[in-house]
Design a protein around this motif. Sequence first.
Motif, PDB file in Angstrom:
ATOM      1  N   LYS A   1      -3.888   6.715  -4.962  1.00 42.80           N
ATOM      2  CA  LYS A   1      -3.207   7.411  -3.797  1.00 42.80           C
ATOM      3  C   LYS A   1      -4.024   7.827  -2.572  1.00 42.80           C
ATOM      4  O   LYS A   1      -3.736   7.335  -1.551  1.00 42.80           O
ATOM      5  CB  LYS A   1      -2.402   8.584  -4.251  1.00 42.80           C
ATOM      6  CG  LYS A   1      -1.045   8.435  -5.175  1.00 42.80           C
ATOM      7  CD  LYS A   1      -0.386   9.595  -5.313  1.00 42.80           C
ATOM      8  CE  LYS A   1       0.664   9.219  -6.444  1.00 42.80           C
ATOM      9  NZ  LYS A   1       1.490  10.349  -6.566  1.00 42.80           N
ATOM     10  N   THR A   2      -5.009   8.340  -2.850  1.00 41.48           N
ATOM     11  CA  THR A   2      -6.046   8.521  -1.711  1.00 41.48           C
ATOM     12  C   THR A   2      -6.548   7.148  -0.854  1.00 41.48           C
ATOM     13  O   THR A   2      -6.536   7.254   0.276  1.00 41.48           O
ATOM     14  CB  THR A   2      -7.193   9.380  -2.208  1.00 41.48           C
ATOM     15  OG1 THR A   2      -6.947  10.507  -2.791  1.00 41.48           O
ATOM     16  CG2 THR A   2      -8.129  10.018  -0.914  1.00 41.48           C
TER      17      THR A   2
ATOM     18  N   LYS B   1      -3.590   5.792   0.826  1.00 41.59           N
ATOM     19  CA  LYS B   1      -3.444   6.314   2.246  1.00 41.59           C
ATOM     20  C   LYS B   1      -4.424   6.374   3.176  1.00 41.59           C
ATOM     21  O   LYS B   1      -4.077   5.905   4.496  1.00 41.59           O
ATOM     22  CB  LYS B   1      -3.375   7.956   1.936  1.00 41.59           C
ATOM     23  CG  LYS B   1      -2.867   8.741   3.130  1.00 41.59           C
ATOM     24  CD  LYS B   1      -2.875  10.226   2.766  1.00 41.59           C
ATOM     25  CE  LYS B   1      -2.756  10.865   4.055  1.00 41.59           C
ATOM     26  NZ  LYS B   1      -3.110  12.311   3.883  1.00 41.59           N
ATOM     27  N   ARG B   2      -5.752   6.095   2.956  1.00 44.09           N
ATOM     28  CA  ARG B   2      -6.918   6.111   3.817  1.00 44.09           C
ATOM     29  C   ARG B   2      -6.755   4.513   4.488  1.00 44.09           C
ATOM     30  O   ARG B   2      -6.841   4.116   5.619  1.00 44.09           O
ATOM     31  CB  ARG B   2      -8.210   5.881   3.152  1.00 44.09           C
ATOM     32  CG  ARG B   2      -8.879   7.523   3.147  1.00 44.09           C
ATOM     33  CD  ARG B   2     -10.383   7.492   2.907  1.00 44.09           C
ATOM     34  NE  ARG B   2     -10.647   8.710   2.155  1.00 44.09           N
ATOM     35  CZ  ARG B   2     -10.916   8.728   0.927  1.00 44.09           C
ATOM     36  NH1 ARG B   2     -11.701   7.747   0.219  1.00 44.09           N
ATOM     37  NH2 ARG B   2     -11.516  10.089   0.618  1.00 44.09           N
ATOM     38  N   ALA B   3      -6.491   3.594   3.579  1.00 46.21           N
ATOM     39  CA  ALA B   3      -6.182   1.956   3.898  1.00 46.21           C
ATOM     40  C   ALA B   3      -5.093   2.306   4.831  1.00 46.21           C
ATOM     41  O   ALA B   3      -5.173   1.488   5.879  1.00 46.21           O
ATOM     42  CB  ALA B   3      -6.397   1.208   2.681  1.00 46.21           C
ATOM     43  N   LEU B   4      -4.035   2.695   4.421  1.00 46.52           N
ATOM     44  CA  LEU B   4      -2.809   2.593   5.498  1.00 46.52           C
ATOM     45  C   LEU B   4      -3.184   3.281   6.731  1.00 46.52           C
ATOM     46  O   LEU B   4      -2.908   2.634   7.795  1.00 46.52           O
ATOM     47  CB  LEU B   4      -1.586   3.393   5.054  1.00 46.52           C
ATOM     48  CG  LEU B   4      -0.783   2.880   3.813  1.00 46.52           C
ATOM     49  CD1 LEU B   4       0.145   3.674   2.842  1.00 46.52           C
ATOM     50  CD2 LEU B   4      -0.075   1.465   4.513  1.00 46.52           C
TER      51      LEU B   4
ATOM     52  N   LEU C   1       0.909  -1.190   0.087  1.00 44.86           N
ATOM     53  CA  LEU C   1      -0.024   0.000   0.100  1.00 44.86           C
ATOM     54  C   LEU C   1       0.706   1.223   0.011  1.00 44.86           C
ATOM     55  O   LEU C   1       0.431   2.196  -0.759  1.00 44.86           O
ATOM     56  CB  LEU C   1      -1.030  -0.129   1.356  1.00 44.86           C
ATOM     57  CG  LEU C   1      -2.309  -0.914   1.108  1.00 44.86           C
ATOM     58  CD1 LEU C   1      -2.912  -0.845   2.552  1.00 44.86           C
ATOM     59  CD2 LEU C   1      -3.125  -0.252   0.000  1.00 44.86           C
ATOM     60  N   LEU C   2       1.923   1.338   0.716  1.00 45.00           N
ATOM     61  CA  LEU C   2       2.875   2.535   0.709  1.00 45.00           C
ATOM     62  C   LEU C   2       3.437   2.779  -0.595  1.00 45.00           C
ATOM     63  O   LEU C   2       3.557   3.665  -1.086  1.00 45.00           O
ATOM     64  CB  LEU C   2       3.808   2.134   1.816  1.00 45.00           C
ATOM     65  CG  LEU C   2       5.021   3.391   2.151  1.00 45.00           C
ATOM     66  CD1 LEU C   2       4.109   4.644   2.468  1.00 45.00           C
ATOM     67  CD2 LEU C   2       5.981   3.045   2.985  1.00 45.00           C
TER      68      LEU C   2
END
Length: 149
Positions: free
Chosen positions: A37-38, A41-44, A23-24
């Motif tokens: 990307k959004t 980032k939300r998942a991370l 994910l990163l």
Amino acid sequence: WYQRRVMGDHAKAVADCNILPKLLDVYLNDASSDDLKTKAKRALKSIIQKCVHLPALEPLLHEDAPQNILKYVCGQFAKILPTDIGAKREFVANRGLATLQKIKAEPGSRLAESIQAINNCYPPEIVQYYSPDYAQTFLNKIENFQPQS
């Protein structure tokens, strides 16, 4: 309580599958769309904030990781390390404490506060030993040492 536990278990299962570094990578990849990307980032953020299995978060703890992700990673370490002796030992053994000392956080930021909270879990001499400039400090002491005759 039950929902928190299940969410934590799910976060651990996802993290154990080595999804977080992927994910990163998606989040940092210039070829990724803004929407992707959004979502990455939300998942991370969501997984990191629910994951209490610290070894699963360690791949995200590196000095080149974005600070907006590191603040969540370090935040989890700062929550768990003060009360978990085994996790504190493992964090040092896996070089997490050494890596932490290389991260340059903005003074007063949440990341800086989390780093300080983690460092406060260890004696100051241990934190100093793992700081990037310790080897040079140690060599300077040797060079400047005057034996007693």
